[in-house]
Design a protein around this motif. Structure first.
Motif, PDB file in Angstrom:
ATOM      1  N   HIS A 192       0.898  -1.281   0.005  1.00  0.00           N
ATOM      2  CA  HIS A 192       0.267   0.303   0.247  1.00  0.00           C
ATOM      3  C   HIS A 192       0.799   1.399  -0.200  1.00  0.00           C
ATOM      4  O   HIS A 192       0.975   2.408  -0.998  1.00  0.00           O
TER       5      HIS A 192
ATOM      6  N   ASP B 186      -4.605   7.347   2.106  1.00  0.00           N
ATOM      7  CA  ASP B 186      -5.469   7.399   0.692  1.00  0.00           C
ATOM      8  C   ASP B 186      -5.121   5.930  -0.022  1.00  0.00           C
ATOM      9  O   ASP B 186      -4.601   5.137   0.715  1.00  0.00           O
ATOM     10  N   GLU B 187      -6.993   5.601  -0.666  1.00  0.00           N
ATOM     11  CA  GLU B 187      -6.424   4.284  -0.777  1.00  0.00           C
ATOM     12  C   GLU B 187      -5.904   3.787  -2.309  1.00  0.00           C
ATOM     13  O   GLU B 187      -6.220   4.586  -3.516  1.00  0.00           O
TER      14      GLU B 187
ATOM     15  N   LEU C 278      -8.574   1.679  -6.319  1.00  0.00           N
ATOM     16  CA  LEU C 278     -10.603   2.073  -6.187  1.00  0.00           C
ATOM     17  C   LEU C 278     -10.732   0.694  -6.679  1.00  0.00           C
ATOM     18  O   LEU C 278     -11.691  -0.878  -6.158  1.00  0.00           O
TER      19      LEU C 278
END
Length: 124
Positions: free
Chosen positions: A68, A81-82, A85
């Motif tokens: 990540h 933040d992702e 998505l």
């Protein structure tokens, strides 16, 4: 009686256990520092730390997997933040050694192709 722990041995043992479980459960394996490819998106680069050995229906994948944190850094995002998505390939959750925080924590591994796709979407 004094009990002593060899922290390096403890960490090495845990890394081995994690690697064995990752291969057994997900068909992914860690890459040694000197063996990993340098992965670049735009002007950002990172070193490969994991590789996918799973068959997603088209044979053995062989694609680099990014944490990540690595993904967020390549995409220029805040770490909270992702970063991806809607990945096309499965995101794998494993326990990772976070040297910044000084311990083992759950983390996600994302296929490099999904990171590249996310980068191209952001570029328009």
């Amino acid at each position: 009686m004094t009990v002593t722990f060899d922290l390096n041995r403890l960490i090495a043992t845990r890394l081995t256990e994690i690697a064995e479980a990752a291969w057994r459960d997900h068909r992914i394996m860690p890459i040694g520092d000197s063996d990993g490819r340098v992965l670049q998106i735009g002007t950002a680069a990172t070193r490969e730390r994991w590789v996918c050995g799973a068959d997603h229906g088209t044979g053995v994948c062989g694609e680099p997997l990014l944490t990540h944190r690595q993904t967020a850094e390549l995409l220029g995002l805040l770490n909270e933040d992702e970063p991806v998505l809607d990945p096309e390939l499965p995101v794998t959750d494993v326990e990772l050694l976070d040297e910044g925080l000084g311990g083992f924590f759950p983390g996600s591994l994302i296929h490099f192709s999904d990171v590249g796709r996310e980068y191209r979407k952001a570029q328009g």
